[in-house]
Write an enzyme that holds these catalytic residues in place. Structure first.
Site, PDB file in Angstrom:
ATOM      1  N   LEU A   1       0.834  -1.215   0.000  1.00 33.56           N
ATOM      2  CA  LEU A   1       0.000   0.000   0.000  1.00 33.56           C
ATOM      3  C   LEU A   1       0.867   1.263   0.000  1.00 33.56           C
ATOM      4  CD1 LEU A   1      -3.012  -0.999   2.317  1.00 33.56           C
ATOM      5  CD2 LEU A   1      -2.882  -1.000  -0.183  1.00 33.56           C
TER       6      LEU A   1
ATOM      7  N   THR B   1       8.076  -5.408 -18.148  1.00 32.21           N
ATOM      8  CA  THR B   1       7.691  -4.336 -19.057  1.00 32.21           C
ATOM      9  C   THR B   1       8.499  -4.359 -20.350  1.00 32.21           C
ATOM     10  OG1 THR B   1       7.778  -1.926 -19.298  1.00 32.21           O
ATOM     11  CG2 THR B   1       9.296  -2.873 -17.729  1.00 32.21           C
ATOM     12  N   ASP B   2       7.931  -3.771 -21.399  1.00 34.48           N
ATOM     13  CA  ASP B   2       8.680  -3.631 -22.661  1.00 34.48           C
ATOM     14  C   ASP B   2       9.814  -2.619 -22.537  1.00 34.48           C
ATOM     15  OD1 ASP B   2       7.153  -1.287 -22.542  1.00 34.48           O
ATOM     16  OD2 ASP B   2       6.246  -1.517 -24.525  1.00 34.48           O
ATOM     17  N   GLU B   3       9.778  -1.786 -21.489  1.00 28.18           N
ATOM     18  CA  GLU B   3      10.784  -0.706 -21.384  1.00 28.18           C
ATOM     19  C   GLU B   3      12.192  -1.242 -21.185  1.00 28.18           C
ATOM     20  OE1 GLU B   3       9.881   2.754 -19.177  1.00 28.18           O
ATOM     21  OE2 GLU B   3       7.766   2.719 -19.722  1.00 28.18           O
TER      22      GLU B   3
ATOM     23  N   GLU C   1       7.673  -0.391  -8.008  1.00 32.64           N
ATOM     24  CA  GLU C   1       7.535   1.038  -8.274  1.00 32.64           C
ATOM     25  C   GLU C   1       7.461   1.120  -9.787  1.00 32.64           C
ATOM     26  OE1 GLU C   1       7.158   3.630  -6.343  1.00 32.64           O
ATOM     27  OE2 GLU C   1       7.325   2.504  -4.478  1.00 32.64           O
TER      28      GLU C   1
ATOM     29  N   LYS D   1      13.715  -2.706 -13.450  1.00 34.23           N
ATOM     30  CA  LYS D   1      12.907  -3.846 -13.919  1.00 34.23           C
ATOM     31  C   LYS D   1      13.798  -4.842 -14.671  1.00 34.23           C
ATOM     32  CE  LYS D   1       9.035  -4.524 -13.736  1.00 34.23           C
ATOM     33  NZ  LYS D   1       8.195  -5.210 -12.703  1.00 34.23           N
TER      34      LYS D   1
ATOM     35  N   TYR E   1      13.777   3.430 -13.672  1.00 34.25           N
ATOM     36  CA  TYR E   1      12.684   2.459 -13.592  1.00 34.25           C
ATOM     37  C   TYR E   1      12.983   1.238 -14.456  1.00 34.25           C
ATOM     38  CZ  TYR E   1       8.380   0.106 -14.999  1.00 34.25           C
ATOM     39  OH  TYR E   1       7.450  -0.852 -15.306  1.00 34.25           O
TER      40      TYR E   1
ATOM     41  N   PRO F   1      -0.880  18.427 -20.146  1.00 34.44           N
ATOM     42  CA  PRO F   1       0.547  18.646 -20.416  1.00 34.44           C
ATOM     43  C   PRO F   1       1.180  17.552 -21.276  1.00 34.44           C
ATOM     44  CG  PRO F   1       0.236  17.766 -18.198  1.00 34.44           C
ATOM     45  CD  PRO F   1      -1.121  17.848 -18.808  1.00 34.44           C
ATOM     46  N   VAL F   2       1.538  17.907 -22.504  1.00 27.16           N
ATOM     47  CA  VAL F   2       2.179  16.957 -23.418  1.00 27.16           C
ATOM     48  C   VAL F   2       3.688  17.198 -23.373  1.00 27.16           C
ATOM     49  CG1 VAL F   2       2.401  16.295 -25.849  1.00 27.16           C
ATOM     50  CG2 VAL F   2       0.146  16.790 -24.875  1.00 27.16           C
TER      51      VAL F   2
HETATM   52  P1  NAD Z   1       1.203   0.345  -9.807  1.00 26.71           P
HETATM   53  O1  NAD Z   1       2.261   1.322  -9.444  1.00 26.71           O
HETATM   54  O2  NAD Z   1      -0.157   0.825 -10.134  1.00 26.71           O
HETATM   55  O3  NAD Z   1       1.022  -0.719  -8.625  1.00 26.71           O
HETATM   56  C1  NAD Z   1       2.104  -1.294  -7.936  1.00 26.71           C
HETATM   57  C2  NAD Z   1       1.556  -1.968  -6.681  1.00 26.71           C
HETATM   58  O4  NAD Z   1       2.658  -2.582  -6.002  1.00 26.71           O
HETATM   59  C3  NAD Z   1       0.913  -0.994  -5.692  1.00 26.71           C
HETATM   60  O5  NAD Z   1      -0.284  -1.527  -5.197  1.00 26.71           O
HETATM   61  C4  NAD Z   1       1.947  -0.878  -4.579  1.00 26.71           C
HETATM   62  O6  NAD Z   1       1.382  -0.590  -3.311  1.00 26.71           O
HETATM   63  C5  NAD Z   1       2.586  -2.256  -4.617  1.00 26.71           C
HETATM   64  N1  NAD Z   1       3.956  -2.261  -4.108  1.00 26.71           N
HETATM   65  C6  NAD Z   1       4.957  -1.384  -4.380  1.00 26.71           C
HETATM   66  N2  NAD Z   1       6.072  -1.719  -3.725  1.00 26.71           N
HETATM   67  C7  NAD Z   1       5.778  -2.848  -3.015  1.00 26.71           C
HETATM   68  C8  NAD Z   1       6.522  -3.690  -2.160  1.00 26.71           C
HETATM   69  N3  NAD Z   1       7.814  -3.437  -1.873  1.00 26.71           N
HETATM   70  N4  NAD Z   1       5.920  -4.763  -1.623  1.00 26.71           N
HETATM   71  C9  NAD Z   1       4.604  -5.027  -1.881  1.00 26.71           C
HETATM   72  N5  NAD Z   1       3.854  -4.254  -2.691  1.00 26.71           N
HETATM   73  C10 NAD Z   1       4.429  -3.181  -3.250  1.00 26.71           C
HETATM   74  O7  NAD Z   1       1.817  -0.522 -10.990  1.00 26.71           O
HETATM   75  P2  NAD Z   1       1.076  -1.205 -12.218  1.00 26.71           P
HETATM   76  O8  NAD Z   1       0.973  -0.237 -13.323  1.00 26.71           O
HETATM   77  O9  NAD Z   1      -0.113  -1.920 -11.732  1.00 26.71           O
HETATM   78  O10 NAD Z   1       2.204  -2.269 -12.638  1.00 26.71           O
HETATM   79  C11 NAD Z   1       2.227  -3.569 -12.066  1.00 26.71           C
HETATM   80  C12 NAD Z   1       3.412  -4.318 -12.647  1.00 26.71           C
HETATM   81  O11 NAD Z   1       3.295  -4.394 -14.062  1.00 26.71           O
HETATM   82  C13 NAD Z   1       4.754  -3.638 -12.362  1.00 26.71           C
HETATM   83  O12 NAD Z   1       5.695  -4.645 -12.099  1.00 26.71           O
HETATM   84  C14 NAD Z   1       5.071  -2.928 -13.671  1.00 26.71           C
HETATM   85  O13 NAD Z   1       6.460  -2.828 -13.849  1.00 26.71           O
HETATM   86  C15 NAD Z   1       4.449  -3.853 -14.693  1.00 26.71           C
HETATM   87  N6  NAD Z   1       3.994  -3.244 -15.939  1.00 26.71           N
HETATM   88  C16 NAD Z   1       3.200  -2.140 -15.919  1.00 26.71           C
HETATM   89  C17 NAD Z   1       2.718  -1.622 -17.138  1.00 26.71           C
HETATM   90  C18 NAD Z   1       1.814  -0.411 -17.181  1.00 26.71           C
HETATM   91  O14 NAD Z   1       1.532   0.088 -18.270  1.00 26.71           O
HETATM   92  N7  NAD Z   1       1.307   0.085 -16.063  1.00 26.71           N
HETATM   93  C19 NAD Z   1       3.089  -2.229 -18.338  1.00 26.71           C
HETATM   94  C20 NAD Z   1       3.919  -3.348 -18.314  1.00 26.71           C
HETATM   95  C21 NAD Z   1       4.354  -3.861 -17.108  1.00 26.71           C
HETATM   96  O1  DAU Z   2       5.749   0.538 -21.565  1.00 24.91           O
HETATM   97  C1  DAU Z   2       5.279   0.008 -20.362  1.00 24.91           C
HETATM   98  C2  DAU Z   2       5.382   1.050 -19.279  1.00 24.91           C
HETATM   99  O2  DAU Z   2       4.336   1.983 -19.519  1.00 24.91           O
HETATM  100  C3  DAU Z   2       5.280   0.474 -17.876  1.00 24.91           C
HETATM  101  O3  DAU Z   2       6.376  -0.366 -17.642  1.00 24.91           O
HETATM  102  C4  DAU Z   2       5.254   1.597 -16.828  1.00 24.91           C
HETATM  103  O4  DAU Z   2       5.053   1.051 -15.540  1.00 24.91           O
HETATM  104  C5  DAU Z   2       4.112   2.522 -17.168  1.00 24.91           C
HETATM  105  O5  DAU Z   2       4.093   3.605 -16.260  1.00 24.91           O
HETATM  106  C6  DAU Z   2       4.240   3.045 -18.597  1.00 24.91           C
HETATM  107  O6  DAU Z   2       5.391   3.896 -18.726  1.00 24.91           O
HETATM  108  P1  DAU Z   2       5.346   5.229 -19.617  1.00 24.91           P
HETATM  109  O7  DAU Z   2       6.440   6.126 -19.193  1.00 24.91           O
HETATM  110  O8  DAU Z   2       5.249   4.908 -21.061  1.00 24.91           O
HETATM  111  O9  DAU Z   2       3.889   5.787 -19.157  1.00 24.91           O
HETATM  112  P2  DAU Z   2       3.363   7.246 -18.819  1.00 24.91           P
HETATM  113  O10 DAU Z   2       1.877   7.144 -18.725  1.00 24.91           O
HETATM  114  O11 DAU Z   2       4.094   7.849 -17.675  1.00 24.91           O
HETATM  115  O12 DAU Z   2       3.718   8.064 -20.113  1.00 24.91           O
HETATM  116  C7  DAU Z   2       3.247   7.644 -21.392  1.00 24.91           C
HETATM  117  C8  DAU Z   2       3.805   8.626 -22.420  1.00 24.91           C
HETATM  118  O13 DAU Z   2       3.162   9.897 -22.230  1.00 24.91           O
HETATM  119  C9  DAU Z   2       5.283   8.877 -22.266  1.00 24.91           C
HETATM  120  O14 DAU Z   2       5.850   9.042 -23.564  1.00 24.91           O
HETATM  121  C10 DAU Z   2       5.358  10.208 -21.503  1.00 24.91           C
HETATM  122  C11 DAU Z   2       4.113  10.936 -21.952  1.00 24.91           C
HETATM  123  N1  DAU Z   2       3.502  11.844 -20.965  1.00 24.91           N
HETATM  124  C12 DAU Z   2       3.237  11.359 -19.723  1.00 24.91           C
HETATM  125  C13 DAU Z   2       2.660  12.162 -18.769  1.00 24.91           C
HETATM  126  C14 DAU Z   2       2.402  11.633 -17.378  1.00 24.91           C
HETATM  127  C15 DAU Z   2       3.132  13.127 -21.319  1.00 24.91           C
HETATM  128  O15 DAU Z   2       3.340  13.553 -22.482  1.00 24.91           O
HETATM  129  N2  DAU Z   2       2.555  13.925 -20.386  1.00 24.91           N
HETATM  130  C16 DAU Z   2       2.317  13.504 -19.103  1.00 24.91           C
HETATM  131  O16 DAU Z   2       1.813  14.314 -18.288  1.00 24.91           O
END
Ligand code: NAD
Ligand code: DAU
Length: 355
Positions: free
Chosen positions: A33, A132-134, A82, A162, A158, A213-214
């Protein structure tokens, strides 16, 4: 019984909700949490005895060992991380602690548990790591999409954290034989997405009359997948994935950021027109770019499609409509997550960018 970590976050909570709706198996949900974890995402499970929520850290070996011994799960699915690139730029330490050190401790606890299992249970056990693909870095405009054999070239704290966790998971398979699976997914969107990420931030700011904000020129490309499709891919990999293998997950859905923002504006113009009759596009502003901003991500999802028969159910058009509607219908959820710490983050991130 399965143990899910990070199941109060965006993807984890969608996964837990879908799992409980589609199977009879109980979920132990371990989540620290952090600011990104939200019990409200799981409100609909109140009173459901098949959901056991435990507040705690994946790095707390004593707690994790106790949970494993008590509940004897047949699988651990690791979502806990994170996850926000911008936050990793402002402060990488938490990313190192959770994504690398935390995953290491989790792997150690799981290895000890798995090693002591009876032969049959040992064979059936799975550790699925959600990544993640990153980790693959940034693609040039015409480069082919990332396959599972692309070199790791992470560019942010980040993605580097990962990548390190992926390597640890891989090493536990090769060295100890731990039955692991790894998924590397592209950008998700959908319900319960924390509004510090692009799509929910744009919806929430638009409705609040704030600027959209872009970063930079808005031409960075991301490959978008509806979160429920990511969850179905994870279920499929858990069920049929080959041990030690990596599966890329994506929806063949590359879009420049500015197109995403225009789409969100158009859907809101239709569903909730502005009082002055103008488009939400009027609220778009350009702000300073993200340092080291990756230009393009794209996932080649052929392997999971070919070997496991997985395909996404949503197109971007259907998924983004569902998402915008979800935010319109869940404004109380949005209000509740916009706490003091959320406001502090927005002030910190965007005041620097408007210079
Ligand atoms: P999120 O930040 O929304 O959620 C992360 C969750 O992990 C939260 O509930 C947080 O409380 C919990 N957490 C953080 N540190 C912890 C710890 N030390 N122990 C236990 N719980 C902990 O993230 P998300 O977007 O749901 O992503 C989930 C997973 O998927 C991550 O591993 C992320 O790298 C991966 N991922 C995310 C995306 C995306 O687009 N969001 C895409 C590809 C992969
Ligand atoms: O590709 C998978 C990843 O996608 C995951 O591993 C990450 O956990 C997830 O957060 C996400 O990462 P991004 O950096 O791609 O997501 P974000 O939504 O932060 O940003 C998406 C794109 O939009 C990126 O090119 C940055 C841009 N952006 C983002 C924000 C927050 C903006 O232009 N303005 C903004 O205010």
């Amino acid at each position: 019984m399965i143990l899910v970590t990070g199941g109060a976050g965006f993807i984890g909570s969608n996964f837990v909700l879908d799992w409980l709706a589609q199977s009879d198996e109980t979920v132990i949900n371990l989540d620290a949490l952090t600011y990104a974890g939200n019990r409200e995402n799981l409100n609909s499970l109140d009173g459901n005895s098949r959901h056991v929520f435990v507040e705690g850290n994946i790095g707390d070996s004593k707690l994790v060992t106790k949970l494993l011994e008590q509940y004897q799960p047949r699988a651990v699915i690791n979502f806990a991380a994170e996850s926000h690139v911008d936050r990793s730029i402002h402060g990488p330490e938490d990313f190192i602690q959770t994504n690398i050190v935390g995953t290491f401790h989790l792997l150690e606890s799981v290895r000890a548990y798995w090693s002591a299992l009876p032969v049959d249970a040992k064979q059936d056990f799975r550790f699925l790591h959600v990544s993640t693909d990153e980790v693959y870095g940034s693609l040039s405009k015409d480069a082919p999409a990332f396959t599972e054999t692309n070199r790791y070239e992470p560019n942010s704290p980040y993605s580097a954290s990962k990548a390190a966790s992926d390597h640890l998971v891989r090493s536990y398979h090769h060295t100890y034989g731990l039955p692991v699976l790894t998924t590397n997914c592209s950008n998700n969107y959908g319900p319960f997405h924390f509004p510090e990420k692009l799509i929910p931030l744009m919806i929430v700011n638009a409705l609040a009359g704030k600027s959209l904000p872009v970063y930079g020129d808005g031409q960075q490309i991301r490959d978008w997948l509806y979160v429920k499709d990511h969850c179905s891919a994870i279920r499929r990999v858990l069920e049929a994935g080959k041990l030690g293998e990596v599966y890329n997950v994506g929806g063949w859905n590359e879009k420049p950021n500015i197109d995403i923002v225009h789409t969100v504006c158009a859907l809101l113009d239709e569903a909730r027109p502005r009082a002055d009759g103008k488009s939400y596009r009027e609220q778009i502003i350009t702000v300073t770019d993200r340092p080291g901003h990756d230009r393009r991500y794209a996932i080649d999802a052929s392997k999971i499609e070919r070997e496991l028969g997985w395909k996404p159910a949503e197109t971007f058009d259907t998924g983004i409509r569902k998402t915008v509607n979800w935010y319109l219908e869940n404004q109380q959820w949005v209000a509740n997550v916009q706490s003091g710490s959320y406001r502090d983050w927005v002030a910190k991130n965007y005041s620097e960018r408007n210079a």
